[in-house]
Write a protein that holds these residues in place. Structure first.
Motif, PDB file in Angstrom:
ATOM      1  N   UNK A 100       0.821  -1.210   0.000  1.00  0.00           N
ATOM      2  CA  UNK A 100       0.000   0.000   0.000  1.00  0.00           C
ATOM      3  C   UNK A 100       0.854   1.258   0.000  1.00  0.00           C
ATOM      4  N   UNK A 101       1.936   1.254   0.776  1.00  0.00           N
ATOM      5  CA  UNK A 101       2.760   2.467   0.851  1.00  0.00           C
ATOM      6  C   UNK A 101       3.460   2.736  -0.470  1.00  0.00           C
ATOM      7  N   UNK A 102       4.053   1.690  -1.067  1.00  0.00           N
ATOM      8  CA  UNK A 102       4.749   1.885  -2.342  1.00  0.00           C
ATOM      9  C   UNK A 102       3.772   2.245  -3.455  1.00  0.00           C
ATOM     10  N   UNK A 103       2.611   1.590  -3.471  1.00  0.00           N
ATOM     11  CA  UNK A 103       1.619   1.890  -4.514  1.00  0.00           C
ATOM     12  C   UNK A 103       1.082   3.302  -4.359  1.00  0.00           C
ATOM     13  N   UNK A 104       0.762   3.682  -3.128  1.00  0.00           N
ATOM     14  CA  UNK A 104       0.252   5.037  -2.898  1.00  0.00           C
ATOM     15  C   UNK A 104       1.279   6.085  -3.306  1.00  0.00           C
ATOM     16  N   UNK A 105       2.547   5.796  -3.031  1.00  0.00           N
ATOM     17  CA  UNK A 105       3.614   6.741  -3.384  1.00  0.00           C
ATOM     18  C   UNK A 105       3.692   6.948  -4.889  1.00  0.00           C
ATOM     19  N   UNK A 106       3.658   5.852  -5.636  1.00  0.00           N
ATOM     20  CA  UNK A 106       3.782   5.986  -7.081  1.00  0.00           C
ATOM     21  C   UNK A 106       2.527   6.598  -7.698  1.00  0.00           C
ATOM     22  N   UNK A 107       1.359   6.246  -7.176  1.00  0.00           N
ATOM     23  CA  UNK A 107       0.137   6.879  -7.676  1.00  0.00           C
ATOM     24  C   UNK A 107       0.201   8.391  -7.479  1.00  0.00           C
ATOM     25  N   UNK A 108       0.616   8.808  -6.279  1.00  0.00           N
ATOM     26  CA  UNK A 108       0.653  10.233  -5.985  1.00  0.00           C
ATOM     27  C   UNK A 108       1.711  10.961  -6.808  1.00  0.00           C
ATOM     28  N   UNK A 109       2.886  10.358  -6.948  1.00  0.00           N
ATOM     29  CA  UNK A 109       3.944  11.020  -7.709  1.00  0.00           C
ATOM     30  C   UNK A 109       3.579  11.083  -9.192  1.00  0.00           C
ATOM     31  N   UNK A 110       2.972  10.006  -9.726  1.00  0.00           N
ATOM     32  CA  UNK A 110       2.554  10.024 -11.133  1.00  0.00           C
ATOM     33  C   UNK A 110       1.478  11.080 -11.358  1.00  0.00           C
ATOM     34  N   UNK A 111       0.545  11.197 -10.414  1.00  0.00           N
ATOM     35  CA  UNK A 111      -0.493  12.221 -10.534  1.00  0.00           C
ATOM     36  C   UNK A 111       0.112  13.621 -10.489  1.00  0.00           C
ATOM     37  N   UNK A 112       1.105  13.808  -9.625  1.00  0.00           N
ATOM     38  CA  UNK A 112       1.772  15.110  -9.542  1.00  0.00           C
ATOM     39  C   UNK A 112       2.471  15.442 -10.857  1.00  0.00           C
ATOM     40  N   UNK A 113       3.168  14.469 -11.418  1.00  0.00           N
ATOM     41  CA  UNK A 113       3.860  14.684 -12.686  1.00  0.00           C
ATOM     42  C   UNK A 113       2.875  15.054 -13.798  1.00  0.00           C
ATOM     43  N   UNK A 114       1.807  14.289 -13.925  1.00  0.00           N
ATOM     44  CA  UNK A 114       0.854  14.553 -14.991  1.00  0.00           C
ATOM     45  C   UNK A 114       0.192  15.915 -14.810  1.00  0.00           C
ATOM     46  N   UNK A 115      -0.197  16.221 -13.583  1.00  0.00           N
ATOM     47  CA  UNK A 115      -0.920  17.472 -13.344  1.00  0.00           C
ATOM     48  C   UNK A 115      -0.027  18.690 -13.530  1.00  0.00           C
ATOM     49  N   UNK A 116       1.175  18.644 -12.950  1.00  0.00           N
ATOM     50  CA  UNK A 116       2.045  19.820 -12.972  1.00  0.00           C
ATOM     51  C   UNK A 116       2.880  19.929 -14.248  1.00  0.00           C
ATOM     52  N   UNK A 117       3.249  18.795 -14.834  1.00  0.00           N
ATOM     53  CA  UNK A 117       4.118  18.836 -16.012  1.00  0.00           C
ATOM     54  C   UNK A 117       3.370  18.707 -17.330  1.00  0.00           C
TER      55      UNK A 117
END
Length: 529
Positions: free
Chosen positions: A334-351
């Motif tokens: 859960x921790x690793x999956x949540x981390x990658x989901x959040x970082x991928x969402x940040x990349x897509x949204x901001x970049x």
């Protein structure tokens, strides 16, 4: 193994259920403070060092890691731990040279930092590459590794259904609360993860007869970190040429990890948290790697190395403790999956979204963050079952990174240390580095026309990339000072920092902490050389 699964008692199931529901509830509770894009993606830049350190550990120790470390120790030896202790060395470099520049730039993402230093092309490429690796390597690998063990618990359940359930468990609070929810839950998950790993190590060594029995009855070659040049696992030269490069990418440039440090309330908290994570990586040898070595004595005829961790879990642990350790395993997923989901969402949204529509307000950015999180969850669920075609999980992860990330490592290192590096150099580095990596992948991994260890591949590609960056940069004018001021490291920055650090107690001085971490690391490596 069958008996171990059969005695998964109601108490164990209760522990697992309480943990899963509790961690989801904690993540949803953390959403109550969410309001702005900065809060959703960077937790309002208020994170303190203990949370950062524990979160970095929880993000790094995924189900893939737990299964992969034990399996690699069983099959090739503890040399796999070289990836773990190298984290401390790389994080010292991160704290001294990379983190100050990143925090001063006030960026949301690491690709955004590359645009500040070079241009939009570098940002776009790194965004695409990171999103690809986050889904195909990080999240999918984590979900597949987790599904392997839960398939033992629920043998009649389709693999895709198990993967989907694991992804939804982590994605629920990530969609709702963003990075703040991820940090809250990862702090708890790191503690559970460490406790459950200690339990497996304790029972494994006890069953084998204790430390001395294990150390005296296993092939010394499998208890050595420094291996010959022809070692199939981690040859000693590969530590320098490959492990360090992959470590630099993972800890210093990967949005998946760096996003936690970007949320720090100050440079000091970012540094202390990073070094704390490096310290927490050292016991991994005893709690997660050596139990795989013990399994050589306990289960010498296992069909596959990836079965080592679940075999230790279900065969050795008593009722109640099994539930705790499965909860720890679930924490890693859960921790690793949540981390990658959040970082991928940040990349897509901001970049992507914010660059496409720069006037998008904070509320809409959060909306896009949630939509992209759901999208990446779906993609990971679809891809994860395919990883079974690639053999060892650990080899799958490291080999892909070796061909893909050296050009990025060259761009960051060159951009931080060489003022003359410019946008033309970055573009050609990306182009030549990508083509070289693709060619080596086809010749080495697909066609088998050459045979080069993937740790040497990483070094070859890094040298090609650095040479390209230097040559191409020198064919164009030097970059404007706005591209280098406060980003490129200089001795003047070091001296100014030294004056500031003299005002701190020595135990708060990150340089003192770094020296202590390096000494502890050296002691472990020397002991198991």
């Amino acid at each position: 193994m069958t008996e171990g699964i059969a005695r998964l008692a109601p108490l164990d199931l209760g522990v697992i259920a309480v943990y899963a529901l509790g961690i989801i509830a904690l993540g949803l509770w953390a959403t109550k403070r969410k309001s702005t894009a900065q809060d959703f993606f960077l937790a309002s830049r208020e994170s303190r060092w203990p949370v950062i350190g524990l979160s970095l550990l929880a993000s790094n120790i995924s189900s893939t890691t737990l299964i992969g470390l034990a399996g690699a120790a069983y099959s090739v030896g503890i040399s796999v731990y070289n990836y773990e202790w190298m984290a401390g060395v790389v994080l010292v470099i991160f704290c001294a040279f990379v983190l100050p520049a990143i925090l001063r730039s006030q960026v949301y993402t690491m690709p955004e930092f590359l645009e500040r230093r070079y241009d939009g092309f570098a940002r776009s490429y790194f965004t695409g590459l990171t999103l690809f690796l986050n889904i195909v390597v990080d999240t999918a690998g984590t979900l597949y590794g987790g599904s392997m063990m839960f398939k033992l618990l629920f043998p009649d359940a389709p693999l895709t259904l198990i993967v989907a359930a694991l992804a939804l468990a982590a994605g629920t609070y990530t969609v709702a609360g963003g990075l703040r929810a991820v940090l809250y839950t990862e702090t708890v998950q790191a503690i559970i993860l460490l406790g459950s790993s200690m339990a497996i190590a304790f029972f494994a060594f006890a069953k084998a007869g204790g430390w001395d029995v294990v150390m005296n009855n296993i092939d010394p070659a499998k208890l050595s970190l420094i291996r010959p040049l022809d070692d199939p696992g981690v040859p000693w030269l590969g530590i320098v040429t490959g492990v360090s490069i992959l470590g630099f990418y993972f800890w210093c440039t990967n949005q998946f990890m760096v996003q936690r440090v970007l949320s720090a309330k100050s440079l000091d908290h970012g540094r202390w948290g990073s070094l704390f994570a490096g310290l927490l990586k050292l016991p991994v040898l005893y709690f997660m790697v050596l139990p795989g070595s013990v399994a050589i004595l306990l289960y010498p005829t296992l069909d596959r190395p990836d079965l080592v961790y679940p075999t230790l879990l279900f065969d050795l642990l008593p009722v109640g403790i099994v539930g705790l350790v499965v909860a720890g395993f679930l924490a890693a997923i859960m921790s690793a999956s949540a981390s990658t989901f959040n970082s991928a969402a940040t990349l897509f949204t901001m970049d992507v979204v914010r660059r496409w529509k720069p006037d998008t307000d904070s509320r809409d950015l959060v909306f896009w963050g949630r939509i992209s999180t759901l999208t990446f969850m779906a993609l990971a669920i679809l891809w994860a079952p395919q990883i079974g075609r690639f053999g060892s999980l650990f080899q799958y992860l490291q080999a892909i990174l070796s061909y893909a990330v050296p050009p990025i490592a060259a761009l960051f290192a060159g951009g931080l240390l060489w003022r003359r590096a410019n946008a033309r150099g970055a573009r050609w580095t990306i182009i030549i580095g990508f083509l070289s990596g693709a060619a080596l992948f086809v010749l080495n991994a697909v066609l088998g026309l050459i045979s080069i260890h993937f740790l040497y591949v990483a070094a070859i590609l890094l040298l090609i990339s650095i040479a390209t960056l230097i040559v191409a940069s020198l064919t164009a004018p030097a970059p404007d000072s706005s591209k280098t001021e406060g980003i490129v490291w200089t001795p003047a920055i070091w001296h100014a920092e030294s004056a500031t650090l003299r005002a701190l107690p020595f135990w708060q001085n990150y340089r003192t902490q770094s020296a202590g971490l390096l000494l502890l690391t050296a002691a472990i490596v020397w002991t198991f050389r």
